[in-house]
Design a protein around this motif. Structure first.
Motif, mmCIF file in Angstrom:
data_model
loop_
_atom_site.group_PDB
_atom_site.id
_atom_site.type_symbol
_atom_site.label_atom_id
_atom_site.label_comp_id
_atom_site.label_asym_id
_atom_site.label_seq_id
_atom_site.Cartn_x
_atom_site.Cartn_y
_atom_site.Cartn_z
ATOM 1 N N LYS A 3 -31.274 -63.148 -30.631
ATOM 2 C CA LYS A 3 -33.031 -63.539 -31.029
ATOM 3 C C LYS A 3 -33.985 -62.328 -31.092
ATOM 4 O O LYS A 3 -33.271 -61.346 -30.324
ATOM 5 N N ILE A 4 -34.841 -62.631 -32.164
ATOM 6 C CA ILE A 4 -35.755 -61.538 -32.882
ATOM 7 C C ILE A 4 -37.202 -62.090 -31.855
ATOM 8 O O ILE A 4 -37.640 -62.846 -32.382
ATOM 9 N N VAL A 5 -37.706 -61.417 -31.464
ATOM 10 C CA VAL A 5 -39.393 -61.590 -31.172
ATOM 11 C C VAL A 5 -39.940 -60.330 -31.030
ATOM 12 O O VAL A 5 -39.805 -59.196 -30.963
ATOM 13 N N GLU A 6 -41.517 -60.541 -31.058
ATOM 14 C CA GLU A 6 -42.123 -59.575 -31.455
ATOM 15 C C GLU A 6 -42.774 -59.665 -29.808
ATOM 16 O O GLU A 6 -43.207 -60.721 -29.323
ATOM 17 N N GLY A 7 -42.917 -58.216 -29.093
ATOM 18 C CA GLY A 7 -43.484 -57.711 -28.368
ATOM 19 C C GLY A 7 -42.844 -56.020 -27.350
ATOM 20 O O GLY A 7 -42.381 -55.580 -28.494
ATOM 21 N N ASP A 8 -43.366 -54.999 -26.436
ATOM 22 C CA ASP A 8 -43.034 -54.622 -26.007
ATOM 23 C C ASP A 8 -41.817 -54.614 -25.105
ATOM 24 O O ASP A 8 -41.633 -54.977 -24.177
ATOM 25 N N LEU A 9 -40.476 -53.893 -25.380
ATOM 26 C CA LEU A 9 -39.545 -53.797 -25.142
ATOM 27 C C LEU A 9 -40.383 -53.208 -23.251
ATOM 28 O O LEU A 9 -38.662 -53.684 -22.358
ATOM 29 N N LEU A 10 -40.314 -52.657 -23.425
ATOM 30 C CA LEU A 10 -40.951 -51.727 -21.826
ATOM 31 C C LEU A 10 -41.746 -52.812 -20.835
ATOM 32 O O LEU A 10 -42.251 -51.943 -20.068
ATOM 33 N N SER A 11 -41.966 -53.554 -21.732
ATOM 34 C CA SER A 11 -42.800 -54.942 -20.909
ATOM 35 C C SER A 11 -41.760 -56.388 -19.724
ATOM 36 O O SER A 11 -42.066 -56.320 -19.262
ATOM 37 N N ILE A 12 -40.410 -55.399 -20.583
ATOM 38 C CA ILE A 12 -39.162 -56.922 -19.601
ATOM 39 C C ILE A 12 -39.295 -56.040 -18.467
ATOM 40 O O ILE A 12 -39.420 -55.125 -18.245
ATOM 41 N N THR A 13 -39.176 -56.900 -16.917
ATOM 42 C CA THR A 13 -39.454 -56.993 -15.627
ATOM 43 C C THR A 13 -38.340 -57.365 -14.817
ATOM 44 O O THR A 13 -37.481 -57.442 -13.561
ATOM 45 N N TYR A 14 -36.745 -58.069 -16.425
ATOM 46 C CA TYR A 14 -35.891 -59.022 -15.588
ATOM 47 C C TYR A 14 -34.909 -59.147 -16.434
ATOM 48 O O TYR A 14 -34.939 -58.921 -17.930
ATOM 49 N N GLY A 15 -33.422 -58.489 -16.060
ATOM 50 C CA GLY A 15 -32.959 -57.755 -17.326
ATOM 51 C C GLY A 15 -32.345 -56.383 -17.255
ATOM 52 O O GLY A 15 -32.326 -56.185 -16.194
ATOM 53 N N SER A 29 -38.355 -38.962 -29.086
ATOM 54 C CA SER A 29 -38.678 -39.408 -29.664
ATOM 55 C C SER A 29 -39.084 -40.792 -29.458
ATOM 56 O O SER A 29 -37.523 -41.956 -29.090
ATOM 57 N N GLY A 30 -38.746 -42.335 -30.092
ATOM 58 C CA GLY A 30 -39.397 -43.609 -30.247
ATOM 59 C C GLY A 30 -38.654 -43.624 -28.430
ATOM 60 O O GLY A 30 -39.638 -43.592 -27.967
ATOM 61 N N VAL A 31 -37.883 -45.178 -28.739
ATOM 62 C CA VAL A 31 -38.266 -45.664 -27.594
ATOM 63 C C VAL A 31 -37.482 -45.002 -26.211
ATOM 64 O O VAL A 31 -38.203 -45.161 -25.213
ATOM 65 N N ALA A 32 -36.866 -44.226 -25.922
ATOM 66 C CA ALA A 32 -35.715 -42.820 -25.702
ATOM 67 C C ALA A 32 -37.231 -42.163 -25.226
ATOM 68 O O ALA A 32 -37.255 -42.426 -23.475
ATOM 69 N N LEU A 120 -33.137 -55.451 -26.542
ATOM 70 C CA LEU A 120 -32.785 -54.091 -27.123
ATOM 71 C C LEU A 120 -34.300 -54.224 -28.401
ATOM 72 O O LEU A 120 -34.533 -54.729 -28.641
ATOM 73 N N PRO A 121 -33.999 -52.408 -28.550
ATOM 74 C CA PRO A 121 -35.060 -52.550 -29.673
ATOM 75 C C PRO A 121 -33.815 -53.084 -31.078
ATOM 76 O O PRO A 121 -33.213 -52.640 -31.765
ATOM 77 N N TYR A 122 -36.019 -53.454 -31.907
ATOM 78 C CA TYR A 122 -34.802 -54.124 -32.802
ATOM 79 C C TYR A 122 -34.559 -52.809 -33.677
ATOM 80 O O TYR A 122 -35.347 -51.797 -33.865
ATOM 81 N N MET A 123 -33.453 -53.085 -34.522
ATOM 82 C CA MET A 123 -33.360 -52.307 -35.334
ATOM 83 C C MET A 123 -32.658 -51.130 -34.814
ATOM 84 O O MET A 123 -32.947 -49.715 -34.885
ATOM 85 N N ILE A 124 -32.076 -51.111 -33.930
ATOM 86 C CA ILE A 124 -31.683 -50.446 -32.512
ATOM 87 C C ILE A 124 -30.743 -49.405 -33.603
ATOM 88 O O ILE A 124 -29.520 -49.849 -34.728
ATOM 89 N N GLU A 148 -26.317 -64.155 -25.543
ATOM 90 C CA GLU A 148 -27.865 -63.535 -26.512
ATOM 91 C C GLU A 148 -27.921 -62.395 -25.895
ATOM 92 O O GLU A 148 -27.489 -62.050 -24.348
ATOM 93 N N VAL A 149 -28.964 -61.995 -26.537
ATOM 94 C CA VAL A 149 -29.484 -60.824 -26.701
ATOM 95 C C VAL A 149 -30.710 -61.259 -27.442
ATOM 96 O O VAL A 149 -30.910 -61.749 -28.649
ATOM 97 N N THR A 150 -31.620 -59.937 -27.121
ATOM 98 C CA THR A 150 -33.237 -60.450 -27.552
ATOM 99 C C THR A 150 -33.140 -58.978 -28.618
ATOM 100 O O THR A 150 -33.100 -57.535 -27.670
ATOM 101 N N LEU A 151 -34.016 -58.580 -29.511
ATOM 102 C CA LEU A 151 -34.247 -57.433 -29.753
ATOM 103 C C LEU A 151 -36.128 -58.097 -30.151
ATOM 104 O O LEU A 151 -36.317 -58.718 -30.322
ATOM 105 N N MET A 152 -35.778 -56.532 -29.101
ATOM 106 C CA MET A 152 -37.721 -56.548 -29.269
ATOM 107 C C MET A 152 -37.848 -55.695 -30.681
ATOM 108 O O MET A 152 -37.785 -54.859 -30.217
ATOM 109 N N LYS A 153 -39.057 -56.344 -31.351
ATOM 110 C CA LYS A 153 -39.951 -55.932 -32.355
ATOM 111 C C LYS A 153 -40.563 -56.035 -32.034
ATOM 112 O O LYS A 153 -42.519 -56.508 -32.146
ATOM 113 N N TYR A 154 -41.934 -53.846 -31.672
ATOM 114 C CA TYR A 154 -42.572 -54.168 -31.460
ATOM 115 C C TYR A 154 -43.662 -54.236 -32.707
ATOM 116 O O TYR A 154 -43.574 -53.420 -33.633
#
Length: 157
Positions: A3-15, A29-32, A120-124, A148-154
């Protein structure tokens, strides 16, 4: 299922938030880099593991495909996924897709055992690591088949 959704990966609080790291002890650099700033414990656990393995250059290779996970809250885990040995900014390919695939499988197994969603980040592995997105996407589909895995597209705005 992806599942691809727009949003900030680091806004996740559960999972489980997964992201690719190198074997050099640098989250520069990047998400790391964002994980390092937001969750210092995740960086410390990662750095400690790399330092332990870096005592012998040959051992560093065994980090590829390894997942270093840390609970940063009661229901939130950070999965540092060792998918590249080194890093660079020269447009080269640094992601080891076999190692990244092993990480995907490990994260799924842990997620299933804890009953947690995976983000996970989109296009990890592709932006900074240089991997081919179609290959990584196929590996994601294979590793997370039936889960299900959600890819977060910032979207920077």
């Amino acid at each position: 299922m992806i599942k691809i959704v727009e949003g900030d990966l680091l806004s996740i609080t559960y999972g489980i938030i997964g992201h690719q790291v190198n074997c050099q002890g640098v989250m520069g650099s990047g998400v790391a880099e964002q994980v390092k700033g937001r969750y210092p414990l995740a960086f410390k656990e990662y750095k400690d593991l790399v330092d332990e393995y870096n005592q012998d250059e040959d051992l560093r290779h065994t980090l590829l495909g390894h997942v270093n996970g840390v609970a940063v809250d009661k229901d939130l885990y950070i999965a540092n996924m060792f998918g590249q040995k080194k890093y660079g900014y020269d447009g080269g390919v640094y992601t080891n897709t076999n190692a990244l695939y092993q990480c995907f499988k490990t994260v799924r197994k842990v997620a299933e055992s804890l009953g947690l969603p995976v983000y996970l980040p989109y296009m990890i592995g592709c932006y900074r690591g240089g991997a081919d997105w179609k290959e990584v996407e196929n590996l994601l589909l294979k590793a997370f088949d039936g889960y299900e895995v959600t890819l977060m597209k910032y979207n920077k705005g």
